[in-house]
Design an enzyme around this catalytic site. Structure first.
Site, PDB file in Angstrom:
ATOM      1  N   TYR A 118       7.329 -26.089  64.537  1.00  0.00           N
ATOM      2  CA  TYR A 118       6.545 -25.631  63.395  1.00  0.00           C
ATOM      3  C   TYR A 118       5.916 -26.826  62.680  1.00  0.00           C
ATOM      4  O   TYR A 118       4.716 -26.832  62.373  1.00  0.00           O
ATOM      5  CB  TYR A 118       7.437 -24.853  62.433  1.00  0.00           C
ATOM      6  CG  TYR A 118       6.761 -24.452  61.141  1.00  0.00           C
ATOM      7  CD1 TYR A 118       5.799 -23.456  61.120  1.00  0.00           C
ATOM      8  CD2 TYR A 118       7.082 -25.081  59.933  1.00  0.00           C
ATOM      9  CE1 TYR A 118       5.174 -23.078  59.941  1.00  0.00           C
ATOM     10  CE2 TYR A 118       6.471 -24.712  58.748  1.00  0.00           C
ATOM     11  CZ  TYR A 118       5.515 -23.710  58.751  1.00  0.00           C
ATOM     12  OH  TYR A 118       4.889 -23.354  57.594  1.00  0.00           O
ATOM     13  N   PRO A 309      18.859  10.906   7.254  1.00  0.00           N
ATOM     14  CA  PRO A 309      18.315  11.092   5.896  1.00  0.00           C
ATOM     15  C   PRO A 309      19.393  10.992   4.820  1.00  0.00           C
ATOM     16  O   PRO A 309      20.472  11.577   4.937  1.00  0.00           O
ATOM     17  CB  PRO A 309      17.718  12.497   5.955  1.00  0.00           C
ATOM     18  CG  PRO A 309      17.323  12.676   7.384  1.00  0.00           C
ATOM     19  CD  PRO A 309      18.404  11.978   8.172  1.00  0.00           C
ATOM     20  N   GLY A 310      19.084  10.214   3.768  1.00  0.00           N
ATOM     21  CA  GLY A 310      19.971  10.089   2.619  1.00  0.00           C
ATOM     22  C   GLY A 310      21.154   9.153   2.813  1.00  0.00           C
ATOM     23  O   GLY A 310      21.942   8.947   1.888  1.00  0.00           O
TER      24      GLY A 310
END
Length: 399
Positions: A118, A309-310
Site C-alpha cells: 500500500y 400553580p401556587g
C-alpha cells in the site's frame, strides 16, 4: 469555479463534497472568497466517459480516489497509481493545467511498519503527480494523510477510531493489544478546512523528517496543520467516559479544538437510534418535579425545576454554592434575604422575558409560582455538582 472530486463517495470525499455544497448553496457564508460553479463527483460507479467532461471543465481537482483494502495486493498499484495516471492523462488531453490536490498517506514514507504494498503504491502515485506538475506547469498539492477520523468514517475497515467508536456505541467488543501504541490523528473537519484553504491558494506546506511532518513555507508536500498524537488507551478511556455520560450525567472536559471534543462528536455519530435519546430521573412530588440534566467535571451542573400553580420551592441558603435561576415558562417570583437581615429582594420573572437571576451565597431564597393554572418551569445552574455528603443547603424561610 468548477471542482472535480474523485473518490467522492469515500469518507473524505463525502465530507468535502457536503461542505462544498454548503458553500455553493449559500448555507455556509464563512468562505466568501470561494465561488463555486459546478461540483463534479466522480467515484468507482460513475460512468467513465464522464471523466473526460469533468477534466475538461474543472478549475480545481481533488483526487481522493484510492484503494485501501483490496482482495489482491497488486490492486494497490492499480487503484492508487493506475487511476491517478488516467486522471492526469485526461487533464493533459484537454490541456487543462488547473491545480491538482492528491491524497497520499504517511505510509508512502515506506519506513518501518509502513514498508508495504500500500505504501509503495502511494509513493508511486506521489511521484507521478510531481512529475505531472513539472511537465505541465500545473500546481500540484500532495498530502500525506495520517490516521483520519470523524463522522461517516467506515468502521472495521482502516480506522481504529471508527471501529472503537462504532463498537462502543453499539455495545460490541473491542480489542486493544497494546494501550501504549500512539497514533497521529487528523480530524475530518480540520482536513476539510485545510482543503478549502488549498482551494484558495492558502495551503500549508511541509517536509518530512522520517514520518514526522515538519511545517515550512516552501515544502514539497502539503499538510493540515492540526493533528493529535494520542495512545490507544487514551482513546478507549475517553470513549468509555462518553458512553457512561448518559448514566452519570457527567460531561467530561471537552476544551475548544481539543481531541476530546472531536472524538466526542465522532462517537455520537455512531449511536444507534435507541441510544440517541435517554431517560432522566425525575424527582416528582405533589409540588412538581426536579430533574438533573447535566453535570460537568469542573463547572457545576444543570437542572430543571417544575413548580405547580401556587407552589413555593426553595426556602434555603448556601455558604459557598451559588446558582442561576432562569424561568423559561410561566410567571413567578424569586425572593432572597441575607441571613441575619430583614430586607427581601424580589424578582418577578416570566417566560415572556427570559433572564438569569443569581442566587447569592449567604442569602436564603425561594421561587413562587404566581399562576393559578400554569406550571412554572425554571432552568437552574449550580456552580458545583450536588454532593449528598456535603450538600451546603440549610432550611430557612425567606419571610
Amino acid at each position: 469555479m468548477n471542482i472535480l472530486v474523485t473518490g467522492a463517495k469515500g469518507f473524505v470525499g463525502k465530507n468535502l463534497c457536503a461542505n462544498l455544497k454548503n458553500i455553493a448553496e449559500g448555507k455556509d457564508r464563512t468562505r466568501p472568497e470561494i465561488s463555486i460553479g459546478e461540483i463534479f463527483e466522480y467515484d468507482i460507479d460513475t460512468e467513465p466517459v464522464l471523466l473526460d467532461e469533468y477534466c475538461k471543465k474543472a478549475d480545481f481537482v481533488f483526487n481522493l480516489a484510492g484503494v485501501n483494502r483490496p482482495q489482491n495486493p497488486e490492486e494497490f498499484m492499480q487503484g492508487n497509481f493506475g487511476f491517478a495516471s488516467t486522471l492526469l492523462d485526461t487533464l493533459k488531453k484537454y490541456k487543462n493545467t488547473c491545480p491538482v490536490m492528491t491524497s497520499s498517506s504517511i505510509q508512502a514514507t515506506c519506513i518501518g511498519r509502513y514498508d508495504s504494498d500500500y505504501g509503495r503504491s502511494k509513493k508511486a502515485g506521489e511521484e507521478l503527480v510531481f512529475a505531472y506538475g513539472e511537465e505541465t506547469g500545473a500546481k500540484v498539492l500532495v498530502y500525506r494523510f495520517p490516521n483520519l477520523f470523524g463522522k461517516w468514517c467506515r468502521p472495521n475497515y482502516n480506522s481504529a477510531v471508527a471501529t472503537f467508536c462504532n463498537n462502543i456505541a453499539n455495545d460490541l467488543e473491542i480489542t486493544v493489544n497494546d494501550r501504549n501504541i500512539q497514533l497521529e490523528l487528523l480530524y475530518i473537519d480540520d482536513l476539510v478546512t485545510e482543503m478549502l484553504d488549498a482551494l484558495c491558494g492558502k495551503e500549508h506546506r511541509c517536509t518530512f523528517d522520517g514520518i514526522d511532518t515538519v511545517l515550512c513555507d516552501n515544502g514539497k508536500y502539503c499538510a493540515a496543520p492540526i493533528t493529535h498524537k494520542v495512545t490507544l488507551g487514551e482513546i478507549v478511556d475517553l470513549l468509555m467516559s462518553f458512553k457512561e455520560q448518559t448514566t452519570t450525567l457527567v460531561m467530561p472536559e471537552i476544551p475548544y479544538n481539543s481531541f476530546a471534543k472531536k472524538l466526542y462528536s465522532t462517537y455520537l455519530s455512531y449511536l444507534p437510534k435507541e441510544k440517541a435519546a435517554f431517560e432522566l430521573k425525575m424527582n416528582v412530588d405533589d409540588r412538581g418535579s426536579f430533574t438533573e440534566l447535566l453535570k460537568t467535571e469542573k463547572c457545576g451542573q444543570f437542572s430543571v425545576n417544575v413548580s405547580k400553580p401556587g407552589i413555593t420551592k426553595g426556602q434555603h441558603w448556601h455558604n459557598t454554592k451559588w446558582e442561576f435561576f432562569i424561568v423559561v415558562s410561566g410567571h413567578g417570583l424569586i425572593q432572597q434575604r441575607k441571613i441575619g437581615g430583614n430586607e427581601v429582594l424580589n424578582f418577578e420573572v416570566s417566560g415572556e422575558k427570559i433572564e438569569a437571576v443569581h442566587m447569592l451565597p449567604g442569602y436564603t431564597h425561594n421561587i413562587i409560582n404566581l399562576s393559578d393554572s400554569e406550571n412554572l418551569v425554571t432552568v437552574m445552574w449550580a456552580n458545583e455538582q450536588f454532593d449528598k455528603e456535603h450538600p451546603d443547603t440549610f432550611f430557612e424561610v425567606v419571610e
